[in-house]
Design an enzyme around this catalytic site. Sequence first.
Site, PDB file in Angstrom:
ATOM      1  N   HIS A 110     -52.986   4.062 -11.420  1.00  0.00           N
ATOM      2  CA  HIS A 110     -52.317   4.777 -12.511  1.00  0.00           C
ATOM      3  C   HIS A 110     -52.136   3.857 -13.722  1.00  0.00           C
ATOM      4  O   HIS A 110     -52.359   4.272 -14.867  1.00  0.00           O
ATOM      5  CB  HIS A 110     -50.923   5.256 -12.073  1.00  0.00           C
ATOM      6  CG  HIS A 110     -50.910   6.252 -10.961  1.00  0.00           C
ATOM      7  ND1 HIS A 110     -50.150   6.115  -9.831  1.00  0.00           N
ATOM      8  CD2 HIS A 110     -51.566   7.430 -10.822  1.00  0.00           C
ATOM      9  CE1 HIS A 110     -50.321   7.152  -9.041  1.00  0.00           C
ATOM     10  NE2 HIS A 110     -51.185   7.967  -9.612  1.00  0.00           N
ATOM     11  N   LYS A 136     -42.169  17.042   1.309  1.00  0.00           N
ATOM     12  CA  LYS A 136     -41.104  16.960   2.322  1.00  0.00           C
ATOM     13  C   LYS A 136     -40.524  15.566   2.431  1.00  0.00           C
ATOM     14  O   LYS A 136     -39.328  15.380   2.548  1.00  0.00           O
ATOM     15  CB  LYS A 136     -41.656  17.413   3.674  1.00  0.00           C
ATOM     16  CG  LYS A 136     -41.606  18.911   3.825  1.00  0.00           C
ATOM     17  CD  LYS A 136     -41.976  19.325   5.232  1.00  0.00           C
ATOM     18  CE  LYS A 136     -42.332  20.802   5.232  1.00  0.00           C
ATOM     19  NZ  LYS A 136     -43.457  21.099   6.089  1.00  0.00           N
ATOM     20  N   ARG A 152     -61.423   9.464  -9.286  1.00  0.00           N
ATOM     21  CA  ARG A 152     -61.884   8.447  -8.349  1.00  0.00           C
ATOM     22  C   ARG A 152     -63.211   8.894  -7.720  1.00  0.00           C
ATOM     23  O   ARG A 152     -64.265   8.447  -8.101  1.00  0.00           O
ATOM     24  CB  ARG A 152     -60.807   8.186  -7.285  1.00  0.00           C
ATOM     25  CG  ARG A 152     -59.612   7.413  -7.817  1.00  0.00           C
ATOM     26  CD  ARG A 152     -58.394   7.557  -6.957  1.00  0.00           C
ATOM     27  NE  ARG A 152     -57.897   8.934  -7.027  1.00  0.00           N
ATOM     28  CZ  ARG A 152     -56.746   9.329  -6.519  1.00  0.00           C
ATOM     29  NH1 ARG A 152     -55.975   8.495  -5.853  1.00  0.00           N
ATOM     30  NH2 ARG A 152     -56.363  10.585  -6.648  1.00  0.00           N
ATOM     31  N   SER A 187     -51.320   7.110  -4.237  1.00  0.00           N
ATOM     32  CA  SER A 187     -49.918   7.057  -3.824  1.00  0.00           C
ATOM     33  C   SER A 187     -49.806   7.405  -2.339  1.00  0.00           C
ATOM     34  O   SER A 187     -48.997   6.814  -1.626  1.00  0.00           O
ATOM     35  CB  SER A 187     -49.094   8.047  -4.639  1.00  0.00           C
ATOM     36  OG  SER A 187     -49.144   7.708  -6.000  1.00  0.00           O
TER      37      SER A 187
HETATM   38  P1  ADP Z   1     -52.239  10.343  -6.237  1.00  0.00           P
HETATM   39  O1  ADP Z   1     -53.517  11.124  -6.485  1.00  0.00           O
HETATM   40  O2  ADP Z   1     -52.421   8.871  -6.146  1.00  0.00           O
HETATM   41  O3  ADP Z   1     -51.377  10.906  -5.171  1.00  0.00           O
HETATM   42  P2  ADP Z   1     -51.041  11.476  -8.591  1.00  0.00           P
HETATM   43  O4  ADP Z   1     -50.981  12.872  -8.127  1.00  0.00           O
HETATM   44  O5  ADP Z   1     -49.788  10.917  -9.169  1.00  0.00           O
HETATM   45  O6  ADP Z   1     -51.410  10.416  -7.523  1.00  0.00           O
HETATM   46  O7  ADP Z   1     -52.243  11.292  -9.628  1.00  0.00           O
HETATM   47  C1  ADP Z   1     -52.104  11.496 -11.009  1.00  0.00           C
HETATM   48  C2  ADP Z   1     -53.437  11.320 -11.667  1.00  0.00           C
HETATM   49  O8  ADP Z   1     -53.839   9.940 -11.549  1.00  0.00           O
HETATM   50  C3  ADP Z   1     -54.585  12.114 -11.077  1.00  0.00           C
HETATM   51  O9  ADP Z   1     -55.455  12.510 -12.110  1.00  0.00           O
HETATM   52  C4  ADP Z   1     -55.269  11.135 -10.170  1.00  0.00           C
HETATM   53  O10 ADP Z   1     -56.627  11.454 -10.002  1.00  0.00           O
HETATM   54  C5  ADP Z   1     -55.110   9.848 -10.959  1.00  0.00           C
HETATM   55  N1  ADP Z   1     -55.159   8.693 -10.099  1.00  0.00           N
HETATM   56  C6  ADP Z   1     -54.469   8.468  -8.971  1.00  0.00           C
HETATM   57  N2  ADP Z   1     -54.801   7.292  -8.429  1.00  0.00           N
HETATM   58  C7  ADP Z   1     -55.742   6.751  -9.237  1.00  0.00           C
HETATM   59  C8  ADP Z   1     -56.530   5.539  -9.207  1.00  0.00           C
HETATM   60  N3  ADP Z   1     -56.430   4.693  -8.188  1.00  0.00           N
HETATM   61  N4  ADP Z   1     -57.386   5.306 -10.210  1.00  0.00           N
HETATM   62  C9  ADP Z   1     -57.526   6.194 -11.217  1.00  0.00           C
HETATM   63  N5  ADP Z   1     -56.845   7.369 -11.293  1.00  0.00           N
HETATM   64  C10 ADP Z   1     -55.967   7.638 -10.324  1.00  0.00           C
END
Ligand code: ADP
Length: 163
Positions: free
Chosen positions: A18, A42, A93, A132
Site C-alpha cells: 500500500h 468478523k 498485483r 493485509s
Molecule cells: P488487501 O488487498 O491487501 O487486503 P486492501 O483491500 O486494503 O488490501 O487493498 C486496497 C488496494 O490496494 C487494492 O487495490 C489492492 O489491490 C491494493 N494492494 C493491496 N496490497 C497491495 C500490494 N502489495 N501492492 C500493490 N497494491 C496492493
Amino acid sequence: MKRIAVYPGSFDPITNGHMDIIKRACPLFDKIYVVVSKNFEKQPLFSVEERVALVKACLKEANIENVEVESFSGFIYEYAKSKNATTIIRGLRTTNDFVKEYSLFTYNYGLSNKTIDTIFLCAELENIFTSSSTVKEVVSFNGDTSPYVPKIVDEAIKNKKAK
Ligand code: ADP
C-alpha cells in the site's frame, strides 16, 4: 483545477505494498485521500480508528504531505464526489486482482455517470504477494511480519500480541 484522488481499502493493516502505491501516486495528484473502509470483517486485526492512526503515522514517517486519511462506509464513488475527486487509485498485483478490480471499476464508473474513473498502479515485484490478509495469517501463526509492513505497523502488531 486540482487533481484529487481517493485510494480506498481495508488497510488492516497498511502494508509495504500500500505504501508503495501511495508514494508512486503522490506525484500524479495534488491531493490524495486514503480511505479506510469500515468493513464488517468478523475478526479484524485493528479497529478502524487504529488503522487510520497507523496510516497517518506511516505517512508522517515517510514525509508524505499531500495525503489525508479518513474512514468511510458506503459507495466509494460517492465519497470521491464529496471530496471533488475524479479518480480512484487501486493497486494491481496478479490477474486475480484484475478480475475483482475490473468489476469494482465498472460499478464506480457506471454509478457515477462516468464521472469517477479508476487508475491502476502495478505492484512492485517485491510486494506482489503482500496483502493485509496474508499479514494477518502470519500474525495468527506468531510469525515475523517485519518484511511486509512499515516498522510502525510491525511494532503495533507486536504490542497487540503482547497484550
Ligand atoms: P488487501 O488487498 O491487501 O487486503 P486492501 O483491500 O486494503 O488490501 O487493498 C486496497 C488496494 O490496494 C487494492 O487495490 C489492492 O489491490 C491494493 N494492494 C493491496 N496490497 C497491495 C500490494 N502489495 N501492492 C500493490 N497494491 C496492493
